[in-house]
Design a protein around this motif. Structure first.
Motif, PDB file in Angstrom:
ATOM      1  N   ASP A 254       0.803  -1.220   0.000  1.00  0.00           N
ATOM      2  CA  ASP A 254       0.000   0.000   0.000  1.00  0.00           C
ATOM      3  C   ASP A 254       0.839   1.275   0.000  1.00  0.00           C
ATOM      4  O   ASP A 254       0.302   2.365   0.136  1.00  0.00           O
ATOM      5  CB  ASP A 254      -0.938   0.011   1.215  1.00  0.00           C
ATOM      6  CG  ASP A 254      -2.065   1.024   1.075  1.00  0.00           C
ATOM      7  OD1 ASP A 254      -2.368   1.699   2.078  1.00  0.00           O
ATOM      8  OD2 ASP A 254      -2.617   1.163  -0.039  1.00  0.00           O
ATOM      9  N   SER A 256       4.071   3.739  -1.773  1.00  0.00           N
ATOM     10  CA  SER A 256       4.634   4.062  -3.085  1.00  0.00           C
ATOM     11  C   SER A 256       6.145   4.247  -3.079  1.00  0.00           C
ATOM     12  O   SER A 256       6.801   4.114  -4.108  1.00  0.00           O
ATOM     13  CB  SER A 256       3.981   5.347  -3.619  1.00  0.00           C
ATOM     14  OG  SER A 256       2.586   5.194  -3.725  1.00  0.00           O
ATOM     15  N   THR A 257       6.713   4.588  -1.933  1.00  0.00           N
ATOM     16  CA  THR A 257       8.136   4.894  -1.852  1.00  0.00           C
ATOM     17  C   THR A 257       8.986   3.693  -2.246  1.00  0.00           C
ATOM     18  O   THR A 257       8.676   2.556  -1.883  1.00  0.00           O
ATOM     19  CB  THR A 257       8.505   5.339  -0.423  1.00  0.00           C
ATOM     20  OG1 THR A 257       7.756   6.512  -0.091  1.00  0.00           O
ATOM     21  CG2 THR A 257       9.981   5.646  -0.301  1.00  0.00           C
ATOM     22  N   THR A 258      10.087   3.944  -2.955  1.00  0.00           N
ATOM     23  CA  THR A 258      11.080   2.918  -3.265  1.00  0.00           C
ATOM     24  C   THR A 258      12.405   3.308  -2.617  1.00  0.00           C
ATOM     25  O   THR A 258      12.555   4.404  -2.066  1.00  0.00           O
ATOM     26  CB  THR A 258      11.292   2.759  -4.780  1.00  0.00           C
ATOM     27  OG1 THR A 258      12.098   3.852  -5.264  1.00  0.00           O
ATOM     28  CG2 THR A 258       9.971   2.725  -5.534  1.00  0.00           C
ATOM     29  N   SER A 263      11.122   9.903   0.461  1.00  0.00           N
ATOM     30  CA  SER A 263       9.783   9.714   1.004  1.00  0.00           C
ATOM     31  C   SER A 263       9.316  11.019   1.635  1.00  0.00           C
ATOM     32  O   SER A 263      10.035  11.636   2.426  1.00  0.00           O
ATOM     33  CB  SER A 263       9.791   8.614   2.065  1.00  0.00           C
ATOM     34  OG  SER A 263       8.590   8.624   2.815  1.00  0.00           O
ATOM     35  N   ALA A 293       8.045  10.181  -3.394  1.00  0.00           N
ATOM     36  CA  ALA A 293       6.711   9.594  -3.251  1.00  0.00           C
ATOM     37  C   ALA A 293       6.106  10.133  -1.964  1.00  0.00           C
ATOM     38  O   ALA A 293       6.809  10.343  -0.968  1.00  0.00           O
ATOM     39  CB  ALA A 293       6.786   8.072  -3.208  1.00  0.00           C
ATOM     40  N   ASP A 295       3.525   9.271   1.040  1.00  0.00           N
ATOM     41  CA  ASP A 295       2.943   8.077   1.648  1.00  0.00           C
ATOM     42  C   ASP A 295       2.342   8.382   3.011  1.00  0.00           C
ATOM     43  O   ASP A 295       2.593   9.441   3.610  1.00  0.00           O
ATOM     44  CB  ASP A 295       3.996   6.981   1.793  1.00  0.00           C
ATOM     45  CG  ASP A 295       4.109   6.101   0.553  1.00  0.00           C
ATOM     46  OD1 ASP A 295       3.055   5.771  -0.033  1.00  0.00           O
ATOM     47  OD2 ASP A 295       5.238   5.741   0.172  1.00  0.00           O
TER      48      ASP A 295
END
Length: 353
Positions: A254, A256-258, A263, A293, A295
């Motif tokens: 759930d 999106s951060t990689t 973040s 991203a 989150d």
């Protein structure tokens, strides 16, 4: 993606300093050595690090227009670890965790036991049912505090023999970080939460020293020592009006951060972060083409959370490098560290030209 902001930062310095920090044991409440090292590094760049009574460090960079109010960036040096809860009749140690983690993430880990008189002993964290050759239920045995112990790498098989080593209840236990910094930019180690962010903040100091530039607003860098137990930055100097906590971004279901992203946390367990600050960070990431991203982290708290709960009258936001397998065998990428530092530079309004 390369851009003028992240290209001007000293990636090699950030990674080298991170590797050094990761090798210094610093569970919450046992941060004396690492804070001394931060003091020495700050002095190299011409800054003094003040210490608060509970051991946090504050570096102040005076701004050219201090009337704009003081901005603070905070990261924490303290890590997960354990404390000796009792010495068992067989000479092994029962532990109590420092910080929140699943016991299965430390099973089989090498560790150091730090005695109060300065001695260190190596050991290994094991289940009390260590071998499938001996215990028929070893696979199903629940990995929880009561079922875990430390085997000490000394000749001891009784409580009395362990006590003669100088080991006692209340001694700190630190985990072997197992640091690996790969040529392709991957960084894997325990305690990237939050030493990756500490290294990124020192990357800002190195940049300011090298370029001779300083922000318009006065900037305070705060390094806390009790974040993992919830009260790291509960006190803040009263001149601070804005606070950005720099801490790892969680990765998983759930989210999106990689591991290559910055973040930007819009909300965690303490509630939503400041809307205007968060929006500004998103705008700057877009403007400077920094992978990011946004989150939500419902099982997460930060030093910004601690500051707000402690009564600080500040606006607060939270960003940091994406870190996979947080509070376990963590991994991030050098790009995430450099881009986090780049976004912090952009928020300061510092030009790289």
């Amino acid at each position: 993606m390369d851009n003028p902001l992240n290209k001007t930062l000293n990636r090699k310095y950030i990674l080298n300093f991170l590797e050094e920090l990761l090798q210094i044991p610093s569970p919450s409440g046992y941060c004396m050595t690492i804070m001394k090292r931060l003091e020495e590094e700050a002095e190299k760049f011409g800054y003094t690090m003040e210490r608060t009574p509970k051991g946090n460090g504050i570096i102040t960079i005076e701004g050219s227009a201090p009337s704009q109010g003081t901005l603070a960036y905070t990261a924490h040096v303290d890590t997960l670890g354990a404390m000796v809860r009792s010495i068992k009749p067989n000479g092994m140690l029962r532990i109590t965790p420092i910080g929140g983690y699943n016991m299965h993430t430390v099973e089989g880990e090498y560790c150091l036991i730090h005695t109060r008189d300065g001695r260190q002993y190596e050991g290994t964290v094991l289940s009390t049912k260590t071998s499938v050759h001996v215990y028929p239920d070893a696979r199903e045995w629940k990995r929880e505090e009561a079922n875990m112990e430390i085997r000490i790498d000394e000749a001891t098989s009784s409580k009395e023999e362990t006590e003669k080593l100088g080991i006692a209840v209340g001694d700190i236990v630190s985990w072997d970080p197992r640091v690996r910094i790969l040529l392709n930019g991957w960084v894997k180690s325990r305690h990237l939460d939050d030493k990756a962010s500490v290294a990124a903040l020192f990357g800002l100091l190195e940049w300011m020293k090298r370029t001779g530039k300083k922000p318009e607003r006065t900037l305070k860098l705060i390094f806390s020592t009790y974040e993992e137990v919830g009260h790291g930055n509960s006190y803040m100097p009263s001149d601070i009006t804005e606070l950005i906590a720099v801490d790892m971004g969680a990765i998983g279901d759930d989210l999106s951060t990689t591991e290559r992203d910055v973040s930007i946390c819009a909300k965690d367990s303490s509630g939503p972060y400041d809307y205007e600050m968060t929006s500004r960070l998103v705008e700057l990431a877009k403007q400077h083409q920094l992978p990011y991203a946004v989150d939500i982290y419902p099982q997460y708290g930060s030093d910004a959370s601690a500051a707000l709960r402690g009564g600080s009258n500040v606006r607060a936001a939270l960003i940091g490098p994406g870190v996979h397998a947080s509070h376990a065998m963590e991994r991030t990428h050098a790009d995430a560290l450099v881009n986090t530092a780049a976004l912090l530079l952009a928020y300061l309004g510092l030009s790289v030209s």
